[in-house]
Design a protein around this motif. Sequence first.
Motif, PDB file in Angstrom:
ATOM      1  N   LYS A 153       0.831  -1.211   0.000  1.00 52.77           N
ATOM      2  CA  LYS A 153       0.000   0.000   0.000  1.00 52.77           C
ATOM      3  C   LYS A 153       0.868   1.263   0.000  1.00 52.77           C
ATOM      4  CE  LYS A 153      -0.752   0.151   5.035  1.00 52.77           C
ATOM      5  NZ  LYS A 153      -1.773   0.058   6.122  1.00 52.77           N
ATOM      6  N   TRP A 154       2.059   1.214   0.612  1.00 51.54           N
ATOM      7  CA  TRP A 154       2.969   2.362   0.596  1.00 51.54           C
ATOM      8  C   TRP A 154       3.563   2.535  -0.795  1.00 51.54           C
ATOM      9  CZ3 TRP A 154       8.067   3.337  -0.553  1.00 51.54           C
ATOM     10  CH2 TRP A 154       8.595   4.553  -0.087  1.00 51.54           C
ATOM     11  N   LEU A 155       3.943   1.431  -1.421  1.00 52.08           N
ATOM     12  CA  LEU A 155       4.527   1.491  -2.763  1.00 52.08           C
ATOM     13  C   LEU A 155       3.527   2.007  -3.788  1.00 52.08           C
ATOM     14  CD1 LEU A 155       6.387  -1.933  -2.602  1.00 52.08           C
ATOM     15  CD2 LEU A 155       7.512   0.293  -2.808  1.00 52.08           C
ATOM     16  N   LEU A 156       2.239   1.790  -3.523  1.00 55.10           N
ATOM     17  CA  LEU A 156       1.195   2.223  -4.457  1.00 55.10           C
ATOM     18  C   LEU A 156       0.888   3.715  -4.388  1.00 55.10           C
ATOM     19  CD1 LEU A 156      -1.333  -0.736  -4.174  1.00 55.10           C
ATOM     20  CD2 LEU A 156      -0.228   0.047  -6.279  1.00 55.10           C
ATOM     21  N   ASN A 160       5.248   8.413  -3.754  1.00 58.11           N
ATOM     22  CA  ASN A 160       6.420   7.671  -3.289  1.00 58.11           C
ATOM     23  C   ASN A 160       7.289   7.123  -4.412  1.00 58.11           C
ATOM     24  OD1 ASN A 160       5.833   8.104  -0.598  1.00 58.11           O
ATOM     25  ND2 ASN A 160       4.638   6.226  -0.383  1.00 58.11           N
ATOM     26  N   SER A 161       6.907   7.387  -5.661  1.00 59.87           N
ATOM     27  CA  SER A 161       7.734   6.952  -6.793  1.00 59.87           C
ATOM     28  C   SER A 161       7.930   8.110  -7.761  1.00 59.87           C
ATOM     29  CB  SER A 161       7.095   5.757  -7.506  1.00 59.87           C
ATOM     30  OG  SER A 161       5.854   6.105  -8.068  1.00 59.87           O
ATOM     31  N   TYR A 162       9.032   8.067  -8.473  1.00 62.80           N
ATOM     32  CA  TYR A 162       9.366   9.141  -9.403  1.00 62.80           C
ATOM     33  C   TYR A 162      10.412   8.635 -10.393  1.00 62.80           C
ATOM     34  CZ  TYR A 162      13.312   9.486  -6.138  1.00 62.80           C
ATOM     35  OH  TYR A 162      14.405   9.193  -5.346  1.00 62.80           O
ATOM     36  N   THR A 163      10.745   9.450 -11.375  1.00 60.80           N
ATOM     37  CA  THR A 163      11.800   9.108 -12.327  1.00 60.80           C
ATOM     38  C   THR A 163      12.962  10.084 -12.155  1.00 60.80           C
ATOM     39  OG1 THR A 163      10.798  10.471 -14.068  1.00 60.80           O
ATOM     40  CG2 THR A 163      10.207   8.128 -14.007  1.00 60.80           C
ATOM     41  N   GLU A 164      14.138   9.595 -12.488  1.00 63.67           N
ATOM     42  CA  GLU A 164      15.330  10.443 -12.424  1.00 63.67           C
ATOM     43  C   GLU A 164      16.327   9.979 -13.476  1.00 63.67           C
ATOM     44  OE1 GLU A 164      17.745   9.985  -8.871  1.00 63.67           O
ATOM     45  OE2 GLU A 164      16.733   8.096  -8.405  1.00 63.67           O
ATOM     46  N   THR A 165      17.346  10.766 -13.713  1.00 64.09           N
ATOM     47  CA  THR A 165      18.366  10.420 -14.692  1.00 64.09           C
ATOM     48  C   THR A 165      19.543   9.740 -13.999  1.00 64.09           C
ATOM     49  OG1 THR A 165      17.764  12.314 -16.084  1.00 64.09           O
ATOM     50  CG2 THR A 165      19.898  11.290 -16.493  1.00 64.09           C
ATOM     51  N   SER A 178      12.515   5.302  -9.517  1.00 59.02           N
ATOM     52  CA  SER A 178      13.012   5.259  -8.142  1.00 59.02           C
ATOM     53  C   SER A 178      11.842   5.414  -7.175  1.00 59.02           C
ATOM     54  CB  SER A 178      14.033   6.370  -7.888  1.00 59.02           C
ATOM     55  OG  SER A 178      15.202   6.186  -8.655  1.00 59.02           O
ATOM     56  N   PHE A 179      12.042   4.917  -5.958  1.00 63.98           N
ATOM     57  CA  PHE A 179      11.066   5.112  -4.891  1.00 63.98           C
ATOM     58  C   PHE A 179      11.703   5.932  -3.778  1.00 63.98           C
ATOM     59  CE2 PHE A 179       9.223   1.561  -7.092  1.00 63.98           C
ATOM     60  CZ  PHE A 179       7.849   1.724  -6.923  1.00 63.98           C
ATOM     61  N   SER A 180      10.897   6.648  -3.055  1.00 62.96           N
ATOM     62  CA  SER A 180      11.396   7.402  -1.909  1.00 62.96           C
ATOM     63  C   SER A 180      11.994   6.430  -0.891  1.00 62.96           C
ATOM     64  CB  SER A 180      10.253   8.183  -1.254  1.00 62.96           C
ATOM     65  OG  SER A 180       9.640   9.054  -2.184  1.00 62.96           O
ATOM     66  N   GLY A 184      15.107   3.782   5.667  1.00 59.16           N
ATOM     67  CA  GLY A 184      16.486   4.186   5.415  1.00 59.16           C
ATOM     68  C   GLY A 184      17.094   3.678   4.127  1.00 59.16           C
ATOM     69  N   GLU A 185      16.281   3.030   3.280  1.00 55.54           N
ATOM     70  CA  GLU A 185      16.806   2.451   2.042  1.00 55.54           C
ATOM     71  C   GLU A 185      16.022   2.949   0.836  1.00 55.54           C
ATOM     72  OE1 GLU A 185      19.504   0.939   2.323  1.00 55.54           O
ATOM     73  OE2 GLU A 185      19.544   0.105   4.342  1.00 55.54           O
ATOM     74  N   LYS A 186      16.679   2.959  -0.321  1.00 53.91           N
ATOM     75  CA  LYS A 186      16.062   3.433  -1.549  1.00 53.91           C
ATOM     76  C   LYS A 186      16.031   2.318  -2.591  1.00 53.91           C
ATOM     77  CE  LYS A 186      16.738   6.799  -5.302  1.00 53.91           C
ATOM     78  NZ  LYS A 186      17.548   7.952  -5.780  1.00 53.91           N
ATOM     79  N   VAL A 187      14.847   2.054  -3.134  1.00 53.34           N
ATOM     80  CA  VAL A 187      14.678   1.100  -4.220  1.00 53.34           C
ATOM     81  C   VAL A 187      14.723   1.881  -5.525  1.00 53.34           C
ATOM     82  CG1 VAL A 187      13.175  -0.632  -5.248  1.00 53.34           C
ATOM     83  CG2 VAL A 187      13.237  -0.369  -2.762  1.00 53.34           C
ATOM     84  N   TRP A 188      15.605   1.483  -6.430  1.00 58.10           N
ATOM     85  CA  TRP A 188      15.759   2.238  -7.671  1.00 58.10           C
ATOM     86  C   TRP A 188      16.240   1.305  -8.794  1.00 58.10           C
ATOM     87  CZ3 TRP A 188      20.723   2.914  -9.942  1.00 58.10           C
ATOM     88  CH2 TRP A 188      21.788   2.475  -9.153  1.00 58.10           C
ATOM     89  N   GLY A 189      16.313   1.851  -9.997  1.00 57.36           N
ATOM     90  CA  GLY A 189      16.862   1.104 -11.126  1.00 57.36           C
ATOM     91  C   GLY A 189      15.981  -0.040 -11.593  1.00 57.36           C
ATOM     92  N   VAL A 190      16.613  -1.127 -12.014  1.00 56.03           N
ATOM     93  CA  VAL A 190      15.884  -2.271 -12.558  1.00 56.03           C
ATOM     94  C   VAL A 190      14.936  -2.862 -11.522  1.00 56.03           C
ATOM     95  CG1 VAL A 190      16.107  -4.600 -13.490  1.00 56.03           C
ATOM     96  CG2 VAL A 190      17.673  -2.821 -14.240  1.00 56.03           C
TER      97      VAL A 190
END
Length: 204
Positions: A153-156, A160-165, A178-180, A184-190
């Motif tokens: 539910k937080w990921l949805l 809490n999600s966005y795009t970056e270069t 990427s996700f916020s 203390g951890e960031k989920v990003w990329g593939v």
Amino acid sequence: MFIRCSDIMNQQIKIFIESTRSKLMCIGQYLLKNSIDRGLIKASVLLPITFWENELVILFTKRTNSVNNHQNQISFPGGSIETKDLNPQAAALRETEEEIGVNKVDIEILGKLKARNTTTGFYIYPFVGFIHSLKDIKINKIEVDRIIYIPIKWLLIPENSYTETYYGQKKIGQTIVSFSEYDGEKVWGVTASFVKEFLDIVKK
């Protein structure tokens, strides 16, 4: 028939599992594999869903600094497909047990997502599975620093999600998901792109 966690799996969770399986099955016939670039290493990952502290979550691992690739990054259990693996799904299940101790008998595969190339030299087959029991969780401290459970539910939540270069090894900018930070951890990329694809399917 998976019944080991029937004491905690309420009707809502059962409905989620069946709904997710159905949606993944529907999109499965339309999945088109990306072409495999020459020299890429074939690998598999498991996007693991489970029930943790009274809510549905996705389980992530933080890789140690000792592994050969993607050090200190947030990822899914997984790794290179070996000759002993019957198929990519078998590789994902094997790697999950090796990394976090969960046996394949406790994992119900619900479907798969779109396989894709990475800029780090891999071609990844992603599978979605539900972990019915966490009693055998034991991290491989050589490969895994910690486990992070992030509520679906937080990921949805769109904010809490966005795009970056991102500028990879070839110093070429590319747009990534990427996700916020959570815990203390960031989920990003593939990894984040697999999460986004999965969420876009299940929220329909």
